[in-house]
Motif scaffolding. Structure first.
Motif, PDB file in Angstrom:
ATOM      1  N   HIS A  43      -5.674  -2.457   5.222  1.00  0.00           N
ATOM      2  CA  HIS A  43      -4.501  -1.587   5.259  1.00  0.00           C
ATOM      3  C   HIS A  43      -4.519  -0.804   6.573  1.00  0.00           C
ATOM      4  O   HIS A  43      -5.563  -0.268   6.939  1.00  0.00           O
ATOM      5  CB  HIS A  43      -4.551  -0.695   4.012  1.00  0.00           C
ATOM      6  CG  HIS A  43      -4.254   0.749   4.245  1.00  0.00           C
ATOM      7  ND1 HIS A  43      -2.987   1.187   4.531  1.00  0.00           N
ATOM      8  CD2 HIS A  43      -5.048   1.841   4.245  1.00  0.00           C
ATOM      9  CE1 HIS A  43      -3.028   2.506   4.681  1.00  0.00           C
ATOM     10  NE2 HIS A  43      -4.253   2.918   4.523  1.00  0.00           N
TER      11      HIS A  43
ATOM     12  N   ASP B  91       2.607   3.048   3.070  1.00  0.00           N
ATOM     13  CA  ASP B  91       1.651   4.148   2.904  1.00  0.00           C
ATOM     14  C   ASP B  91       2.382   5.451   2.562  1.00  0.00           C
ATOM     15  O   ASP B  91       1.863   6.531   2.778  1.00  0.00           O
ATOM     16  CB  ASP B  91       0.745   4.335   4.133  1.00  0.00           C
ATOM     17  CG  ASP B  91      -0.576   5.029   3.803  1.00  0.00           C
ATOM     18  OD1 ASP B  91      -0.891   5.175   2.603  1.00  0.00           O
ATOM     19  OD2 ASP B  91      -1.280   5.429   4.739  1.00  0.00           O
TER      20      ASP B  91
ATOM     21  N   GLU C  79      -7.299   3.029  -2.985  1.00  0.00           N
ATOM     22  CA  GLU C  79      -7.682   2.879  -1.604  1.00  0.00           C
ATOM     23  C   GLU C  79      -9.178   3.145  -1.461  1.00  0.00           C
ATOM     24  O   GLU C  79      -9.674   4.175  -1.931  1.00  0.00           O
ATOM     25  CB  GLU C  79      -6.849   3.855  -0.757  1.00  0.00           C
ATOM     26  CG  GLU C  79      -7.200   3.872   0.706  1.00  0.00           C
ATOM     27  CD  GLU C  79      -6.110   4.562   1.552  1.00  0.00           C
ATOM     28  OE1 GLU C  79      -5.085   5.035   1.007  1.00  0.00           O
ATOM     29  OE2 GLU C  79      -6.297   4.635   2.771  1.00  0.00           O
TER      30      GLU C  79
ATOM     31  N   HIS D 266       1.433   5.244  -2.302  1.00  0.00           N
ATOM     32  CA  HIS D 266       0.820   6.195  -3.238  1.00  0.00           C
ATOM     33  C   HIS D 266       1.913   6.722  -4.157  1.00  0.00           C
ATOM     34  O   HIS D 266       2.384   7.838  -3.983  1.00  0.00           O
ATOM     35  CB  HIS D 266       0.172   7.344  -2.458  1.00  0.00           C
ATOM     36  CG  HIS D 266      -0.959   6.922  -1.569  1.00  0.00           C
ATOM     37  ND1 HIS D 266      -2.275   7.016  -1.946  1.00  0.00           N
ATOM     38  CD2 HIS D 266      -0.970   6.366  -0.322  1.00  0.00           C
ATOM     39  CE1 HIS D 266      -3.059   6.562  -0.976  1.00  0.00           C
ATOM     40  NE2 HIS D 266      -2.284   6.159   0.031  1.00  0.00           N
TER      41      HIS D 266
ATOM     42  N   HIS E 281       0.852  -1.190   0.000  1.00  0.00           N
ATOM     43  CA  HIS E 281       0.000   0.000   0.000  1.00  0.00           C
ATOM     44  C   HIS E 281       0.888   1.240   0.000  1.00  0.00           C
ATOM     45  O   HIS E 281       1.426   1.634   1.034  1.00  0.00           O
ATOM     46  CB  HIS E 281      -0.943   0.021   1.218  1.00  0.00           C
ATOM     47  CG  HIS E 281      -1.921   1.169   1.212  1.00  0.00           C
ATOM     48  ND1 HIS E 281      -3.264   1.018   0.965  1.00  0.00           N
ATOM     49  CD2 HIS E 281      -1.732   2.498   1.415  1.00  0.00           C
ATOM     50  CE1 HIS E 281      -3.861   2.199   1.016  1.00  0.00           C
ATOM     51  NE2 HIS E 281      -2.941   3.117   1.299  1.00  0.00           N
TER      52      HIS E 281
HETATM   53 MN    MN Z   1      -3.113   5.307   1.952  1.00  0.00          MN
END
Ligand code: MN
Length: 246
Positions: free
Chosen positions: A151, A199, A89, A12, A10
């Motif tokens: 997550h 994350d 997400e 970005h 997970h």
């Molecule tokens: Mn996230």
């Protein structure tokens, strides 16, 4: 599937100042990464960013924290659903800043679960801040076909147990492991359901935005928690992701 050493399930990647450089670096290091998106509007860019990668997969999302201004993008989400096996997400957030939109979030999450379930074989990266029970009620009711990865799960041990029963996986980051309470919950999870995540770039490692390579710190901490050599823990996580992807 390609061979890889570490798993960041997970992150970005489209939010880094130079996403192309991060993708290149992540791939060169042999890291498997799930690049989630926060709005369907950003999907084409994220898809293009990862299109030629063998170890980085892009996920189509609509973030619960963005529901006030982005609910109408659910129509766009529908049009892109066939593009990918990975969804995220997505989820629910009842924290103080976002609970005002919880009814909208629930509407959108139900829609996403039903569409994903109908499409079949989807893998979801799910946000569940202060909503673990609600998220599990929703996945149990509306998501009959596919897999859920929770997550940054911060629910109770009882909620974790229920998630395990539902077949959920858990992507664990180092910030979660700073809390004694969460650490105790993580220790109760079956080791074959554990994945790792950063994350990034919204989390920090050593005073700068985390990169997928920093997931090695989560692996090391999980190894300590389970009293295993780090290499063994990394291998277990690789096996888990292979079992998840099938
Ligand atoms: Mn996230």
């Amino acid at each position: 599937m390609t061979t890889f050493e570490l798993v960041d399930f997970h992150c970005h990647l489209d939010m880094y100042p130079d996403p192309v450089a991060v993708v290149r670096e992540t791939e060169a290091l042999g890291i498997m990464a799930l690049a989630v998106t926060t709005t369907p509007y950003n999907w084409p860019r994220n898809k293009a960013l990862t299109a030629h990668s063998k170890s980085i997969y892009a996920a189509l999302g609509l973030h619960p924290q963005l529901m006030t201004h982005h609910e109408e993008e659910i129509a766009l989400w529908d049009t892109y659903l066939g593009d990918t096996r990975y969804i995220g997400e997505v989820g629910l957030d009842a924290g103080p800043r976002f609970r005002h939109s919880l009814e909208t979030q629930k509407r959108v999450f139900q829609h996403i679960l039903q569409r994903s379930s109908a499409a079949g074989d989807k893998i979801l990266s799910v946000h569940s801040v202060r909503t673990a029970t609600m998220v599990l009620d929703y996945t149990e009711t509306f998501f009959r076909s596919g897999k859920v990865v929770l997550h940054w799960f911060t629910g109770s041990q009882g909620e974790a147990k229920r998630a395990v029963k539902q077949g959920c996986y858990f992507s664990i980051n180092t910030i979660m492991m700073k809390s004694e309470r969460h650490l105790a919950t993580i220790k109760t999870l079956p080791i074959n359901r554990i994945l790792t995540e950063t994350d990034g770039p919204s989390t920090m490692t050593e005073g700068r935005p985390s990169k997928p390579a920093d997931v090695s710190l989560a692996v090391a901490q999980l190894a300590l928690l389970h009293n295993l050599p780090t290499e063994k823990m990394a291998m277990i996580i690789r096996q888990n992701v292979q079992a998840l992807l099938g």
